[in-house]
Write a protein that holds these residues in place. Structure first.
Motif, mmCIF file in Angstrom:
data_model
loop_
_atom_site.group_PDB
_atom_site.id
_atom_site.type_symbol
_atom_site.label_atom_id
_atom_site.label_comp_id
_atom_site.label_asym_id
_atom_site.label_seq_id
_atom_site.Cartn_x
_atom_site.Cartn_y
_atom_site.Cartn_z
ATOM 1 N N GLY A 40 0.817 -1.221 0.000
ATOM 2 C CA GLY A 40 0.000 0.000 0.000
ATOM 3 C C GLY A 40 0.845 1.262 0.000
ATOM 4 O O GLY A 40 2.041 1.254 -0.239
ATOM 5 N N ASN A 41 0.171 2.324 0.295
ATOM 6 C CA ASN A 41 0.767 3.646 0.338
ATOM 7 C C ASN A 41 1.586 3.803 1.623
ATOM 8 O O ASN A 41 1.148 3.394 2.697
ATOM 9 C CB ASN A 41 -0.404 4.637 0.320
ATOM 10 C CG ASN A 41 0.026 6.040 0.139
ATOM 11 O OD1 ASN A 41 1.129 6.419 0.524
ATOM 12 N ND2 ASN A 41 -0.856 6.829 -0.444
ATOM 13 N N GLU A 44 0.011 5.153 4.783
ATOM 14 C CA GLU A 44 -0.872 4.324 5.626
ATOM 15 C C GLU A 44 -0.127 3.755 6.821
ATOM 16 O O GLU A 44 -0.714 3.098 7.676
ATOM 17 C CB GLU A 44 -1.388 3.126 4.808
ATOM 18 C CG GLU A 44 -2.250 3.516 3.645
ATOM 19 C CD GLU A 44 -2.392 2.364 2.652
ATOM 20 O OE1 GLU A 44 -1.745 1.319 2.828
ATOM 21 O OE2 GLU A 44 -3.168 2.529 1.699
ATOM 22 N N GLN A 94 -8.805 4.347 8.534
ATOM 23 C CA GLN A 94 -8.067 4.817 7.358
ATOM 24 C C GLN A 94 -8.899 4.648 6.081
ATOM 25 O O GLN A 94 -8.376 4.753 4.981
ATOM 26 C CB GLN A 94 -6.731 4.084 7.241
ATOM 27 C CG GLN A 94 -5.787 4.436 8.402
ATOM 28 C CD GLN A 94 -4.454 3.717 8.311
ATOM 29 O OE1 GLN A 94 -4.350 2.544 8.633
ATOM 30 N NE2 GLN A 94 -3.436 4.412 7.871
ATOM 31 N N HIS A 95 -10.173 4.332 6.282
ATOM 32 C CA HIS A 95 -11.126 4.229 5.158
ATOM 33 C C HIS A 95 -10.770 3.119 4.178
ATOM 34 O O HIS A 95 -11.248 3.104 3.046
ATOM 35 C CB HIS A 95 -11.287 5.578 4.450
ATOM 36 C CG HIS A 95 -11.497 6.697 5.427
ATOM 37 N ND1 HIS A 95 -12.639 6.803 6.187
ATOM 38 C CD2 HIS A 95 -10.684 7.699 5.830
ATOM 39 C CE1 HIS A 95 -12.524 7.837 6.989
ATOM 40 N NE2 HIS A 95 -11.355 8.394 6.801
ATOM 41 N N LYS A 96 -9.897 2.240 4.574
ATOM 42 C CA LYS A 96 -9.624 1.010 3.818
ATOM 43 C C LYS A 96 -8.988 0.022 4.799
ATOM 44 O O LYS A 96 -8.481 0.420 5.853
ATOM 45 C CB LYS A 96 -8.722 1.280 2.613
ATOM 46 C CG LYS A 96 -7.310 1.726 2.953
ATOM 47 C CD LYS A 96 -6.491 2.007 1.710
ATOM 48 C CE LYS A 96 -5.886 0.744 1.146
ATOM 49 N NZ LYS A 96 -4.800 1.006 0.181
ATOM 50 N N THR A 157 -12.915 -0.121 8.817
ATOM 51 C CA THR A 157 -13.451 0.989 8.008
ATOM 52 C C THR A 157 -14.785 1.495 8.557
ATOM 53 O O THR A 157 -15.328 2.459 8.030
ATOM 54 C CB THR A 157 -13.678 0.548 6.541
ATOM 55 O OG1 THR A 157 -14.662 -0.504 6.536
ATOM 56 C CG2 THR A 157 -12.404 0.059 5.889
ATOM 57 N N ASN B 88 -3.740 11.067 8.455
ATOM 58 C CA ASN B 88 -3.957 10.980 7.014
ATOM 59 C C ASN B 88 -5.291 10.301 6.692
ATOM 60 O O ASN B 88 -5.674 9.330 7.339
ATOM 61 C CB ASN B 88 -2.795 10.177 6.412
ATOM 62 C CG ASN B 88 -2.987 9.834 4.961
ATOM 63 O OD1 ASN B 88 -3.723 8.922 4.628
ATOM 64 N ND2 ASN B 88 -2.344 10.574 4.099
ATOM 65 N N THR B 89 -6.000 10.829 5.721
ATOM 66 C CA THR B 89 -7.222 10.170 5.236
ATOM 67 C C THR B 89 -7.112 10.020 3.717
ATOM 68 O O THR B 89 -6.426 10.802 3.063
ATOM 69 C CB THR B 89 -8.486 10.987 5.602
ATOM 70 O OG1 THR B 89 -8.309 12.331 5.177
ATOM 71 C CG2 THR B 89 -8.761 10.952 7.093
ATOM 72 N N GLN B 90 -7.783 9.018 3.188
ATOM 73 C CA GLN B 90 -7.708 8.752 1.742
ATOM 74 C C GLN B 90 -8.191 9.952 0.929
ATOM 75 O O GLN B 90 -7.598 10.306 -0.075
ATOM 76 C CB GLN B 90 -8.565 7.536 1.384
ATOM 77 C CG GLN B 90 -8.144 6.255 2.060
ATOM 78 C CD GLN B 90 -6.869 5.690 1.481
ATOM 79 O OE1 GLN B 90 -6.728 5.654 0.274
ATOM 80 N NE2 GLN B 90 -5.956 5.271 2.332
ATOM 81 N N LYS B 91 -9.298 10.537 1.403
ATOM 82 C CA LYS B 91 -9.825 11.748 0.772
ATOM 83 C C LYS B 91 -9.773 12.868 1.806
ATOM 84 O O LYS B 91 -9.974 12.604 3.000
ATOM 85 C CB LYS B 91 -11.284 11.536 0.350
ATOM 86 C CG LYS B 91 -11.434 10.683 -0.882
ATOM 87 C CD LYS B 91 -12.892 10.571 -1.281
ATOM 88 C CE LYS B 91 -13.045 9.601 -2.435
ATOM 89 N NZ LYS B 91 -14.443 9.257 -2.682
ATOM 90 N N THR B 157 -4.000 14.507 2.988
ATOM 91 C CA THR B 157 -3.897 13.275 2.182
ATOM 92 C C THR B 157 -2.472 13.014 1.698
ATOM 93 O O THR B 157 -2.196 11.936 1.178
ATOM 94 C CB THR B 157 -4.821 13.323 0.939
ATOM 95 O OG1 THR B 157 -4.317 14.303 0.041
ATOM 96 C CG2 THR B 157 -6.256 13.662 1.299
#
Lengths: 170, 170
Positions: A40-41, A44, A94-96, A157, B88-91, B157
């Motif tokens: 991933g990023n 994250e 982290q929305h994922k 999530t 940090n958030t994805q959006k 982000t």
């Protein structure tokens, strides 16, 4: 791997949950916990932790109240003899589903060394075991495994936080 | 009062002292499930804080580290020093607008937001325009404004976190 639901009496559990989810409990920001293989990023790569007992210096970092109200009831119920390491993990949403690296908590052949993951809140985060087993995050449940069982944590999530207590003990 | 931006607010040494302190993995952060104080706030809105000074009292053992800011602002009366940590958030998430209270009252005073890192998060101060007055999060940049005017924070982000210091004073 074994899961025990409703591990602590309700009152005792609620006390632990209210302490760990309150705005008065300190957590410490950690990054770079994922290794280079993480797909991933890099952004994250963070979570929060509160170390109760550090394995390296064997020091108890938390105050007496944390030990008395949080760790002692779990240790007692586990009928644990010796505490090797204990920490509280807080994963923000982290929305994922961010997956940590596969790892084992202890490199030992001693079968008496166990890992307990006590779930403080219910969410869709979980603990994955290399065997294919999946342990959901359900409040007041405990996930028990041997220290050499490969596993990884997966973030949630559907809630603001995922909080659990990781205990390595004999 | 018109918002004012001051770049390179602190000397390099004073800024580094604060930056090093709050980014260390042993600096305590406190989870807050709510940012604006509005009931029914979105489930994605939460952050971590560290209250340094509040209600006329020092609230943190790290208070001394922030004296360089107070000197620079020529403060007559200090109301609050609060560190904010938005992960940090994805959006990018824009939080609900809010005003800062003093002793439970909305009262005109001064606010300063000092950016501790550069990221794509920002502060919005409501004005007559649709988008409001937007101020980017830039390392060592201070925003001086009237915090009794509705304003919003955001997540970020492009960095693991957005960290800033909010000072309320006269």
């Amino acid at each position: 791997m074994k899961i025990i639901k409703d591990f602590l009496p309700k009152k005792q559990f609620k006390n632990i949950q209210s302490i760990l989810m309150s705005s008065a409990f300190p957590y410490y920001y950690q990054n770079n916990y994922l290794d280079e293989k993480h797909e991933g990023n890099v952004l994250e790569d963070y979570f929060f932790v509160h170390i109760i007992k550090d394995q390296i210096d064997s020091k108890l970092n938390s105050n007496k109240n944390v030990l008395k109200n949080i760790l002692d009831p779990i240790m007692l119920k586990l009928q644990a003899n010796d505490l090797i390491r204990a920490k509280i993990n807080l994963y923000p949403n982290q929305h994922k589903h961010v997956r940590s690296n596969w790892h084992i908590d202890q490199t030992t052949n001693n079968e008496n060394v166990k890992v307990a993951i006590f779930c403080v809140n219910t969410c869709n985060g979980y603990t994955d075991f290399k065997t294919g087993q999946k342990a959901p995050s359900v409040e007041n449940s405990i996930i028990l495994s041997n220290a050499n069982e490969t596993h990884r944590s997966v973030t949630q999530t559907d809630t603001k936080t995922r909080i659990n207590i990781n205990i390595n003990y004999t | 009062m018109k918002p004012k931006i001051i770049k390179s607010f602190l000397s390099k040494t004073n800024f580094k002292n604060i930056e090093n302190l709050v980014t260390k993995d042993n600096f305590p952060w406190y989870y807050s499930p709510n940012i604006s104080g509005i009931n029914g706030e979105n489930k994605n809105h939460h952050y971590f804080t560290h209250l340094v000074f509040c209600n006329g009292q020092v609230n943190s053992t790290y208070f001394e580290y922030f004296k360089s800011i107070l000197d620079k602002l020529k403060i007559k009366k200090l109301h609050r020093i609060k560190l904010n940590f938005y992960h940090n958030t994805q959006k990018l998430i824009v939080h609900h607008p809010h005003v800062d209270y003093i002793e439970d009252k909305v009262k005109s005073h001064k606010g300063c937001i000092l950016g501790l890192n550069t990221c794509d998060g920002y502060t919005i101060i409501e004005n007559k325009t649709k988008n409001g007055f937007r101020v980017k999060s830039i390392k060592n940049q201070a925003l001086i404004f009237d915090p009794s005017v509705p304003h919003s924070s955001t997540s970020c982000t492009d960095s693991r976190a957005r960290i800033n210091i909010n000072i309320n004073y006269e």
